[in-house]
Each structure stands twice: as C-alpha cells, then as structure tokens.
Design a protein around this motif. Structure first.
Motif, PDB file in Angstrom:
ATOM      1  N   UNK A 225       4.692   6.156  -9.538  1.00 44.18           N
ATOM      2  CA  UNK A 225       5.175   5.274 -10.729  1.00 44.18           C
ATOM      3  C   UNK A 225       4.330   4.012 -10.730  1.00 44.18           C
ATOM      4  N   UNK A 226       4.280   3.411  -9.371  1.00 42.98           N
ATOM      5  CA  UNK A 226       3.551   2.180  -9.000  1.00 42.98           C
ATOM      6  C   UNK A 226       2.080   2.284  -9.355  1.00 42.98           C
ATOM      7  N   UNK A 227       1.512   3.726  -9.135  1.00 44.25           N
ATOM      8  CA  UNK A 227       0.015   3.673  -9.340  1.00 44.25           C
ATOM      9  C   UNK A 227      -0.201   3.678 -11.025  1.00 44.25           C
ATOM     10  N   UNK A 228       0.717   4.357 -11.604  1.00 45.58           N
ATOM     11  CA  UNK A 228       0.790   4.222 -13.278  1.00 45.58           C
ATOM     12  C   UNK A 228       0.690   2.883 -13.638  1.00 45.58           C
TER      13      UNK A 228
ATOM     14  N   UNK B   6      10.416  11.831  -4.984  1.00 43.74           N
ATOM     15  CA  UNK B   6       9.835  12.997  -4.022  1.00 43.74           C
ATOM     16  C   UNK B   6       8.576  12.655  -3.196  1.00 43.74           C
ATOM     17  N   UNK B   7       8.356  11.448  -3.453  1.00 44.99           N
ATOM     18  CA  UNK B   7       7.206  10.857  -2.629  1.00 44.99           C
ATOM     19  C   UNK B   7       7.221  10.963  -1.164  1.00 44.99           C
ATOM     20  N   UNK B   8       6.369  11.720  -0.471  1.00 43.15           N
ATOM     21  CA  UNK B   8       6.499  11.927   1.023  1.00 43.15           C
ATOM     22  C   UNK B   8       5.345  12.106   1.602  1.00 43.15           C
ATOM     23  N   UNK B   9       4.520  10.934   1.876  1.00 47.85           N
ATOM     24  CA  UNK B   9       3.403  10.933   2.588  1.00 47.85           C
ATOM     25  C   UNK B   9       3.400  11.301   4.017  1.00 47.85           C
TER      26      UNK B   9
ATOM     27  N   UNK C 118       9.143  -7.435  -6.610  1.00 49.14           N
ATOM     28  CA  UNK C 118       8.251  -6.515  -7.293  1.00 49.14           C
ATOM     29  C   UNK C 118       7.708  -5.513  -6.081  1.00 49.14           C
ATOM     30  N   UNK C 119       7.462  -6.002  -5.168  1.00 47.03           N
ATOM     31  CA  UNK C 119       6.605  -5.335  -4.062  1.00 47.03           C
ATOM     32  C   UNK C 119       7.616  -4.209  -3.419  1.00 47.03           C
ATOM     33  N   UNK C 120       9.010  -4.793  -3.221  1.00 49.54           N
ATOM     34  CA  UNK C 120       9.940  -3.642  -2.669  1.00 49.54           C
ATOM     35  C   UNK C 120      10.364  -2.688  -3.946  1.00 49.54           C
ATOM     36  N   UNK C 121      10.546  -3.197  -5.191  1.00 54.69           N
ATOM     37  CA  UNK C 121      10.643  -1.911  -6.221  1.00 54.69           C
ATOM     38  C   UNK C 121       9.379  -1.081  -6.327  1.00 54.69           C
ATOM     39  N   UNK C 122       8.298  -1.502  -6.297  1.00 59.15           N
ATOM     40  CA  UNK C 122       7.071  -0.616  -6.351  1.00 59.15           C
ATOM     41  C   UNK C 122       7.045   0.313  -5.277  1.00 59.15           C
TER      42      UNK C 122
ATOM     43  N   UNK D 126       0.856  -1.501   0.067  1.00 50.62           N
ATOM     44  CA  UNK D 126       0.105  -0.024  -0.043  1.00 50.62           C
ATOM     45  C   UNK D 126       0.690   1.358   0.060  1.00 50.62           C
ATOM     46  N   UNK D 127       2.357   1.218   0.538  1.00 56.55           N
ATOM     47  CA  UNK D 127       2.927   2.532   0.214  1.00 56.55           C
ATOM     48  C   UNK D 127       3.243   2.472  -1.333  1.00 56.55           C
ATOM     49  N   UNK D 128       2.242   3.104  -2.099  1.00 57.33           N
ATOM     50  CA  UNK D 128       2.484   3.074  -3.401  1.00 57.33           C
ATOM     51  C   UNK D 128       2.775   4.462  -3.998  1.00 57.33           C
ATOM     52  N   UNK D 129       3.942   4.727  -4.612  1.00 54.83           N
ATOM     53  CA  UNK D 129       4.271   5.972  -5.188  1.00 54.83           C
ATOM     54  C   UNK D 129       3.607   6.084  -6.503  1.00 54.83           C
TER      55      UNK D 129
END
Length: 352
Positions: free
Chosen positions: A37-40, A145-148, A90-94, A32-35
């Motif tokens: 690029x992963x959503x795309x 720059x993903x910073x939730x 793939x989860x790690x790289x996402x 669920x920590x999805x920046x």
C-alpha cells in the motif's frame, strides 16, 4: 488506533523551511519497512495527484524537503526529505499497511493560496481514492499479509536521483542563522536540476522471528502494543523451548533531552539459547497485520522502539541480556496461550 482503522490517512501541516516554488509539498510513509500500500502511494498515487494538481489547478507540488543550502550559488547541492522514523504519523501508518500521505502547505505563500492549495490537494486525494477504491481495498488486504524475512530497524538516506526542482532565489538577511534562517525574497524563481534525497534505505536489518516473549512485569508495554492494534497473548502455562537472546555490547544515551526523554541506542547481537519461561509472560506473534510494526518496536537495536524511549531503561546494561526473547517457531498450543488480550479503560491488561 485500535478503535479507528482508516484505509487512507492524511496529515495536514504547514511548513516554514526552504524558499521554493511549490504551492504544497508532500510525502508518503518514508520508513523502509514499506508494504504494498505504501509503495502504491509513492509510485502511483502521489505522482498522479501531482499531475492533476498541475493540469486541473495550475499548481505545482513536489516531494517534501528542504534545500541543503539556500545560497543561490549553492542550490545545486540538492533537496532532502525529513525523517524515516515512525514517531511521525505518516511513517507509522505507512508501516502499518495503510495509504499514508503528508501534506505540507507553504507558509511563505499568502494565506488564501495556502488554503486553496491544501483544499485542492485533499480533494484530489479523495477523488482518486474513490476512483481506485477497488485497487486500494486489494492493496490494504495484501499489506495485511506483508511478511518480509527481515525488519529494518535503522535507516539512512538512500542514494539521490537527479530531478528538476523549483527554487526561489533569495538573498542573505540578518535575522537568524543556519539553513532555515529568514532570507530576503526576490520573487525570482529558477528550475534547477539537482540531487533529490526523497527516500530511505536499510542501515541495519534483523531477521523477523515468529514472535517475541516479554516478562510479566512488562505489562505496561503489553498495554501499549494492544493500544496500537497489535495482538498480544499471554502464556497460561510454563514454557520451555528454543529461543534467542540479545547480548548488549554497548549503550548510548543522548546527552540532550528530546520530548522529555534522553533517547537510548543499544548495540549487540542475537544468539540462540534455550529458555524457561513462566506462565504469565506475554507473547507477541509476528504473523499478524501489525507484525512488522510490532517487531520494529520490540527490537532492541531499533532507532525508534521501546528502548529508544526509555521504557526498558532499568532492565538494560552493557554485558547483560535484553529482557525480551525471540522465538523462531510460533507458539500455537491452546494449552500454552490464552486466545488474546486487551487493555481495558483503566489501562489494566486482562485476557479476553
């Protein structure tokens, strides 16, 4: 990872799970920590690949998963994906802000068909990546720059959506038992509308701090972080300031060994307190490209962090404090920190 940093990561596998009607199944990063690029990948890239596989190669592909029950009369129970933890590549790289794709060839298909489907799938990935290279470069930069405001440390399957899934009708066989037991194939396929669990939702979140402080004796963990491409700094002077400490309320070790480990789960809570930290402690800022990933690894309640894999066992006990601290305000002073650190070829941690 620290010496190789691709924008697109594809993990090629073959699966031997359920009996279905797809030449290949796939997944984006599922954490669920999805920046961005992963959503795309999830919302645009893979759906377009699926359409091209059907149109150009006459091959059906679908989100990776397995039927909850392979019995013909029970197929309507649904289709479920696998796991959100970053122990899977793939989860790690996402999580890291890269385009991550899992490819699972279908082991029940003839070998030539498996190779053909994987070749076509990979070719379409590379072709689309070339077509959309400008968009991909921008998304990778944005993801850096993903910073939730928080990091998800535990996850559960999100509510399903109803979708059409192609199943092969099978009959019971005497070989094996359980959901993945071998079954007698019939060659009869049905498209059934059913619940599809293809993503995860947060089950526990923690506020994303400015950084983490690690005692000097945890140099091994500092080395591991650096090898993952995470920036780690070291205090050059003693430091006093406001911090947060995690009080451990409960500790559970898995009864069975997994990959040589009895994985650990901690519960507790963070609370503010003042801290006196000696020179030589490590500081891991979260204002970096790998900041969310670093937080996930360092959070004590994480379902797949350093606590999970027994790397802090000797420093945790019910009623004690977790040995790492959090800070809400970043440590910036040049008098307080060296400029950065790395692990050399011998594994020693040294300042740059």
């Amino acid at each position: 990872f620290s010496t190789s940093d691709p924008d697109v990561f594809v993990a090629l596998h073959t699966t031997d799970g359920s009996y279905h009607g797809y030449a290949l199944t796939y997944a984006p990063g599922l954490n669920p920590n999805s920046p961005p690029a992963n959503e795309y990948v999830r919302n645009h890239f893979l759906p377009l690949i699926r359409e091209r596989m059907r149109r150009r190669h006459h091959q059906e592909v679908f989100d990776y998963g397995n039927f909850r029950n392979q019995e013909p009369d029970s197929l309507v129970q649904g289709w479920e994906t696998y796991d959100a933890r970053p122990r899977f590549g793939t989860n790690s790289m996402g999580m890291r802000g890269r385009l991550a794709i899992l490819s699972e060839g279908y082991s029940n298909a003839p070998f030539r068909e498996r190779i053909d489907a994987t070749y076509n799938f990979l070719r379409e990935i590379l072709s689309l990546a070339a077509e959309e290279r400008t968009t991909i470069a921008a998304l990778v930069a944005t993801s850096a720059r993903f910073a939730p405001d928080s990091v998800t440390v535990r996850s559960v399957l999100a509510p399903p959506t109803r979708q059409d899934v192609i199943a092969e009708v099978t009959q019971a066989d005497s070989d094996g038992h359980g959901p993945f037991a071998r079954r007698k194939r019939t060659g009869v396929y049905r498209t059934i509308r059913m619940p599809v669990w293809d993503r995860f939702a947060p089950a526990r979140r923690e506020a994303l701090p400015a950084g983490y402080l690690l005692p000097a004796e945890f140099s091994g963990i500092a080395v591991m972080l650096v090898r993952q491409g995470i920036i780690v700094q070291r205090l050059r002077e003693n430091w006093h300031g406001d911090a947060e400490a995690f009080s451990i309320d409960s500790l559970w070790a898995a009864p069975a060994v997994f990959e040589g480990h009895r994985t650990v789960t901690l519960n507790g809570r963070w609370a503010p307190r003042s801290a006196d930290v000696r020179a030589g402690w490590f500081y891991v800022p979260t204002a970096q490209r790998q900041g969310v990933f670093a937080a996930y690894l360092l959070e004590p309640a994480s379902e797949d962090g350093f606590v999970t894999w027994n790397l802090v066992d000797r420093a945790v006990a019910v009623g004690d404090e977790y040995p790492f601290l959090r800070v809400r305000a970043p440590l910036k002073s040049e008098a307080e920190l060296v400029t950065g650190s790395r692990a050399d070829s011998s594994g020693e941690f040294t300042p740059r």
